[in-house]
Motif scaffolding. Structure first.
Motif, PDB file in Angstrom:
ATOM      1  N   TRP A 561       0.811  -1.210   0.000  1.00 44.74           N
ATOM      2  CA  TRP A 561       0.000   0.000   0.000  1.00 44.74           C
ATOM      3  C   TRP A 561       0.849   1.267   0.000  1.00 44.74           C
ATOM      4  N   GLY A 562       2.054   1.173  -0.482  1.00 47.48           N
ATOM      5  CA  GLY A 562       2.872   2.358  -0.723  1.00 47.48           C
ATOM      6  C   GLY A 562       3.406   3.070   0.498  1.00 47.48           C
ATOM      7  N   PHE A 563       3.465   2.380   1.643  1.00 44.16           N
ATOM      8  CA  PHE A 563       3.923   3.068   2.856  1.00 44.16           C
ATOM      9  C   PHE A 563       5.405   3.419   2.802  1.00 44.16           C
ATOM     10  N   ASP A 564       6.208   2.553   2.179  1.00 42.50           N
ATOM     11  CA  ASP A 564       7.622   2.886   2.042  1.00 42.50           C
ATOM     12  C   ASP A 564       7.816   4.145   1.201  1.00 42.50           C
ATOM     13  N   ILE A 565       7.046   4.267   0.129  1.00 39.39           N
ATOM     14  CA  ILE A 565       7.115   5.463  -0.722  1.00 39.39           C
ATOM     15  C   ILE A 565       6.659   6.686   0.066  1.00 39.39           C
ATOM     16  N   LEU A 566       5.579   6.522   0.827  1.00 38.70           N
ATOM     17  CA  LEU A 566       5.062   7.626   1.642  1.00 38.70           C
ATOM     18  C   LEU A 566       6.102   8.088   2.652  1.00 38.70           C
ATOM     19  N   PHE A 567       6.711   7.143   3.369  1.00 39.24           N
ATOM     20  CA  PHE A 567       7.717   7.507   4.364  1.00 39.24           C
ATOM     21  C   PHE A 567       8.929   8.163   3.705  1.00 39.24           C
ATOM     22  N   THR A 568       9.284   7.671   2.519  1.00 34.40           N
ATOM     23  CA  THR A 568      10.420   8.260   1.810  1.00 34.40           C
ATOM     24  C   THR A 568      10.159   9.714   1.457  1.00 34.40           C
ATOM     25  N   ARG A 569       8.958   9.993   0.968  1.00 33.74           N
ATOM     26  CA  ARG A 569       8.641  11.354   0.527  1.00 33.74           C
ATOM     27  C   ARG A 569       8.372  12.303   1.691  1.00 33.74           C
ATOM     28  N   VAL A 570       7.748  11.795   2.740  1.00 30.96           N
ATOM     29  CA  VAL A 570       7.350  12.669   3.847  1.00 30.96           C
ATOM     30  C   VAL A 570       8.481  12.865   4.852  1.00 30.96           C
ATOM     31  N   PHE A 571       9.278  11.826   5.087  1.00 32.19           N
ATOM     32  CA  PHE A 571      10.297  11.903   6.141  1.00 32.19           C
ATOM     33  C   PHE A 571      11.731  11.837   5.603  1.00 32.19           C
ATOM     34  N   ILE A 572      12.026  10.814   4.798  1.00 30.58           N
ATOM     35  CA  ILE A 572      13.423  10.564   4.429  1.00 30.58           C
ATOM     36  C   ILE A 572      13.968  11.625   3.488  1.00 30.58           C
ATOM     37  N   THR A 573      13.223  11.922   2.390  1.00 32.56           N
ATOM     38  CA  THR A 573      13.706  12.921   1.425  1.00 32.56           C
ATOM     39  C   THR A 573      13.863  14.305   2.051  1.00 32.56           C
ATOM     40  N   PRO A 574      12.856  14.825   2.803  1.00 29.20           N
ATOM     41  CA  PRO A 574      13.064  16.126   3.469  1.00 29.20           C
ATOM     42  C   PRO A 574      14.237  16.101   4.447  1.00 29.20           C
ATOM     43  N   PHE A 575      14.419  14.978   5.143  1.00 30.84           N
ATOM     44  CA  PHE A 575      15.538  14.890   6.079  1.00 30.84           C
ATOM     45  C   PHE A 575      16.877  14.946   5.343  1.00 30.84           C
ATOM     46  N   LYS A 576      16.962  14.261   4.207  1.00 33.02           N
ATOM     47  CA  LYS A 576      18.191  14.302   3.420  1.00 33.02           C
ATOM     48  C   LYS A 576      18.483  15.710   2.917  1.00 33.02           C
ATOM     49  N   LYS A 577      17.418  16.409   2.469  1.00 32.76           N
ATOM     50  CA  LYS A 577      17.610  17.785   2.001  1.00 32.76           C
ATOM     51  C   LYS A 577      18.058  18.690   3.147  1.00 32.76           C
ATOM     52  N   LEU A 578      17.462  18.481   4.305  1.00 32.35           N
ATOM     53  CA  LEU A 578      17.842  19.284   5.470  1.00 32.35           C
ATOM     54  C   LEU A 578      19.294  19.027   5.852  1.00 32.35           C
ATOM     55  N   THR A 579      19.703  17.759   5.803  1.00 32.12           N
ATOM     56  CA  THR A 579      21.094  17.452   6.142  1.00 32.12           C
ATOM     57  C   THR A 579      22.058  18.034   5.105  1.00 32.12           C
ATOM     58  N   TYR A 580      21.613  18.105   3.827  1.00 35.32           N
ATOM     59  CA  TYR A 580      22.479  18.699   2.815  1.00 35.32           C
ATOM     60  C   TYR A 580      22.643  20.203   3.066  1.00 35.32           C
ATOM     61  N   LEU A 581      21.504  20.848   3.393  1.00 35.59           N
ATOM     62  CA  LEU A 581      21.587  22.288   3.694  1.00 35.59           C
ATOM     63  C   LEU A 581      22.461  22.531   4.926  1.00 35.59           C
ATOM     64  N   ASN A 582      22.446  21.591   5.819  1.00 31.88           N
ATOM     65  CA  ASN A 582      23.213  21.723   7.057  1.00 31.88           C
ATOM     66  C   ASN A 582      24.533  20.941   6.996  1.00 31.88           C
ATOM     67  N   ARG A 583      25.035  20.757   5.748  1.00 32.01           N
ATOM     68  CA  ARG A 583      26.241  19.945   5.585  1.00 32.01           C
ATOM     69  C   ARG A 583      27.451  20.538   6.301  1.00 32.01           C
ATOM     70  N   HIS A 584      27.420  21.871   6.537  1.00 34.03           N
ATOM     71  CA  HIS A 584      28.513  22.499   7.272  1.00 34.03           C
ATOM     72  C   HIS A 584      28.236  22.553   8.777  1.00 34.03           C
ATOM     73  N   ASP A 585      27.071  22.073   9.156  1.00 33.54           N
ATOM     74  CA  ASP A 585      26.670  21.934  10.561  1.00 33.54           C
ATOM     75  C   ASP A 585      26.559  23.288  11.261  1.00 33.54           C
ATOM     76  N   ILE A 586      25.318  23.774  11.355  1.00 31.53           N
ATOM     77  CA  ILE A 586      25.052  25.084  11.951  1.00 31.53           C
ATOM     78  C   ILE A 586      25.504  25.128  13.409  1.00 31.53           C
ATOM     79  N   ILE A 587      25.286  24.052  14.130  1.00 33.79           N
ATOM     80  CA  ILE A 587      25.662  24.018  15.544  1.00 33.79           C
ATOM     81  C   ILE A 587      27.177  24.133  15.686  1.00 33.79           C
ATOM     82  N   ASP A 588      27.893  23.339  14.884  1.00 34.47           N
ATOM     83  CA  ASP A 588      29.354  23.424  14.937  1.00 34.47           C
ATOM     84  C   ASP A 588      29.839  24.801  14.505  1.00 34.47           C
ATOM     85  N   ALA A 589      29.159  25.387  13.497  1.00 33.18           N
ATOM     86  CA  ALA A 589      29.553  26.715  13.010  1.00 33.18           C
ATOM     87  C   ALA A 589      29.395  27.765  14.105  1.00 33.18           C
ATOM     88  N   SER A 590      28.330  27.650  14.912  1.00 32.33           N
ATOM     89  CA  SER A 590      28.123  28.611  15.996  1.00 32.33           C
ATOM     90  C   SER A 590      29.235  28.502  17.041  1.00 32.33           C
TER      91      SER A 590
END
Length: 634
Positions: A561-590
């Protein structure tokens, strides 16, 4: 009097020995690393001996309707002022906590340890033959023994914290066994997926345990049930939202471990491990933990009827998801994995309508026929040179007669055909749902029974009755065949006299079915037969190597029923994009910015430290003059 004391001491010693035997065996295998022969002997004998002790306990209490046996392996934790009550239950005042490694045996936990030990012992015997060519048998049997021991601790624990320890032990062992052949990346991904998804439920469950401690001032399971019974007698039902929230959080943990929607997608991928591991997970250990958790806290859940209804709805949706998804699979083990998801849905449906004993009864019969099916699948895969695609098989009934018989019995029990163990337990669930006056849930469960019979028939007909496909390269080993014969008997006869099992539950009785209509009596019997007949017409003459095209709805159902696809689009893909934006690590940068500022301030103030006395004297005079001037001006 002395004989009674001796008997009581014997029972306690037996109770303590059951979880300790496989635990000690696992410790020896891990620490001393014996050779392969001794690893098999130690791994199999420890669980087999635990099974004999469990059967001995059954004999000792067979004539008793209600019994309680308690034993303690020692104190674990003591915070605040707490005392031990005469009933040997941990009793604490508000703000105090006392935990022990306490074991609690009653009819419910006796049924569970009997299933775990006996089915576990058969799987260990089978594994000794199945894994004989593997180079790492010592590690395999160490993990397998630890798995059984963790499950036994879970079902025997007298408090929720010890139960949670066993719960996490089961999760750890499943991770280790699913990824046992870690050389393959896909196996590691499957193990990680199972571990992460079940951690979601486990976290919710831990919060629920904390809330229950806040509400009841204890984590002792029996004290919580006693207080819940008191509230039930006072007719305080559905009013305490904190209790309802706690029940919901415990169910989240159960849904993760028992693969209920939406936390179900780890179970089909868990087939990456050795087939005996799949049998142990599905039949006797991990996925049954959630059912036990809800059944053990039955009185608590009666205080939250809205949560029970939610559990029933999730159960129906899950059983439909599992049954329809199994119908569209071609991988042998994934078909059985989705069938487990579906059958667990039936158990949660029974729990949701207040039929805890019926859910445990189906758990028992399911352990028989699902262990039979998985071990038969393992033998078939071995004979077919590790081929798992059923579309490449066909016409094997004459070449592999023992496996044809074992699959026929297992599939018949799974489809709940009359006079099999699955028939008695599943029909009892449908009766309980009808008695609870939940027509939508009843029709949903009936539709699930149709799909179950359909994919069960498909599985058997394509492999054994279809046109010839790939020929087997081996015969079934004698040890595997012997285990399959024992399980065939249990799958056929394990549910003929349900009263003999339900008698063990005492207060968890089954209501009369005399109020059912002829339709409610007849359809649950006819629908599986219709499903099998339909499967014969659809799949009875399917040709081996026939390609399977999945488009549209078929692809959606095949994916669970497409739950893996749903989880990928709702959680995994946004998380990967967020980690890419934070590839320099904002916390470490501060922190690096703070470091830079500190360093520059240091350089600036460092100029004031010259080491020359005349400059220090001049600066002292200058600041003194400025201070006096400031005072005069003010």
């Amino acid at each position: 009097m002395n004989s009674l004391l001796m008997n009581d001491l014997l029972m306690k010693n037996l109770l303590m020995a059951i979880p300790l035997l496989p635990l000690c065996s696992a410790a020896i295998l891990i620490l001393f690393q014996p050779n392969e022969r001794w690893a098999r002997i130690l791994g199999v004998s420890s669980v087999s001996l635990a099974a004999l002790l469990a059967l001995l306990l059954n004999v000792q209490v067979w004539d008793e309707e209600l019994f309680i046996i308690q034993a303690s392996l020692g104190e674990w934790l003591s915070i605040g002022s707490s005392v031990l009550a005469s009933s040997e239950l941990a009793s604490q005042s508000a703000g105090s906590l006392k935990l022990s490694f306490g074991l609690y045996l009653d009819p419910l936990s006796l049924v569970m340890i009997t299933i775990i030990c006996c089915i576990g012992a058969l799987i260990h015997v089978y594994s000794a033959s199945y894994m004989i060519q593997d180079a790492d048998q010592c590690r395999f049997f160490a993990y397998l023994n630890l798995f059984v021991s963790s499950m036994l601790i879970l079902v025997l624990a007298d408090n929720l914290v010890l139960l949670y320890l066993g719960w996490e032990g089961v999760g750890l062992c499943s991770y280790l066994l699913i990824g046992f052949w870690y050389q393959k990346t896909d196996n590691n991904r499957a193990a990680n997926k199972a571990f992460i998804i079940t951690r979601i439920g486990d976290t919710a469950m831990l919060i629920g345990i904390i809330l229950l401690f806040y509400q009841f001032d204890t984590v002792n399971i029996q004290q919580i049930q006693q207080q819940s019974q008191t509230l039930l007698q006072a007719n305080i039902v559905g009013e305490n939202q904190l209790i309802a929230l706690s029940c919901l959080l415990l169910f989240a943990g159960a849904a993760g471990k028992s693969a209920q929607m939406p936390l179900h997608s780890w179970l089909p991928d868990a087939m990456a491990g050795p087939t005996p591991v799949s049998a142990l997970i599905h039949a006797a250990t991990m996925v049954t933990a959630g059912i036990y958790l809800i059944a053990r806290n039955d009185a608590l859940y009666q205080l939250a009827p809205q949560v029970l209804m939610f559990i029933a709805v999730i159960g129906v949706l899950t059983l439909l998801l599992g049954a329809t998804s199994a119908l569209f699979q071609t991988d042998l083990k994934r078909i059985l994995a989705y069938s487990t998801i579906s059958q667990l849905g039936y158990m949660f449906l029974a729990l949701g309508v207040g039929a805890a004993s019926t859910a445990i009864f189906h758990l028992m019969t399911h352990a028989f026929f699902k262990a039979l099916l998985f071990l038969s699948a393992g033998a078939l895969i071995y004979c077919m040179n590790h081929e798992q695609d059923i579309m490449k098989m066909g016409g094997l009934r004459k070449k592999l007669p023992l496996l044809a018989l074992s699959f026929a019995i297992g599939c018949a029990a799974l489809a709940s055909l009359p006079m099999t163990s699955g028939f008695f337990s599943k029909e009892l669930i449908l009766q309980q749902v009808a008695m609870a006056e939940q027509p939508l849930l009843w029709w949903g469960a009936l539709l699930g029974a149709l799909f179950t019979a359909l994919y069960s028939g498909k599985l058997f007909f394509i492999i054994f009755m279809g046109k010839p496909g790939h020929a087997p390269s081996h015969k079934t080993p004698a040890v595997m065949g012997a285990v399959l014969i024992v399980l065939m008997i249990l799958a056929l006869l394990g549910g003929i006299q349900p009263q003999g099992v339900l008698h063990l539950f005492g207060e968890l009785t089954v209501s009369s079915s005399s109020g059912l209509t002829p339709l409610e009596h007849g359809l649950p019997i006819l629908v599986p037969l219709i499903g099998v007949i339909l499967a014969w017409f659809l799949f009875g003459q399917t040709r081996g190597d026939k390609p399977v095209n999945r488009v549209g709805l078929g692809r959606f159902i095949h994916s669970g029923w497409g739950f893996d696809i749903l989880f990928t689009r709702v959680f995994i893909t946004p998380f990967k994009k967020l980690t890419y934006l934070n590839r320099h690590d904002i916390i470490d940068a501060s922190f690096r910015a703070l470091e830079t500022i500190s360093y520059r301030l240091h350089l600036m103030f460092n100029r004031l430290q010259t080491g020359q006395l005349r400059r220090y004297s001049a600066s002292l005079i200058l600041f003194s003059i400025l201070a006096i001037a400031w005072g005069v001006i003010r």
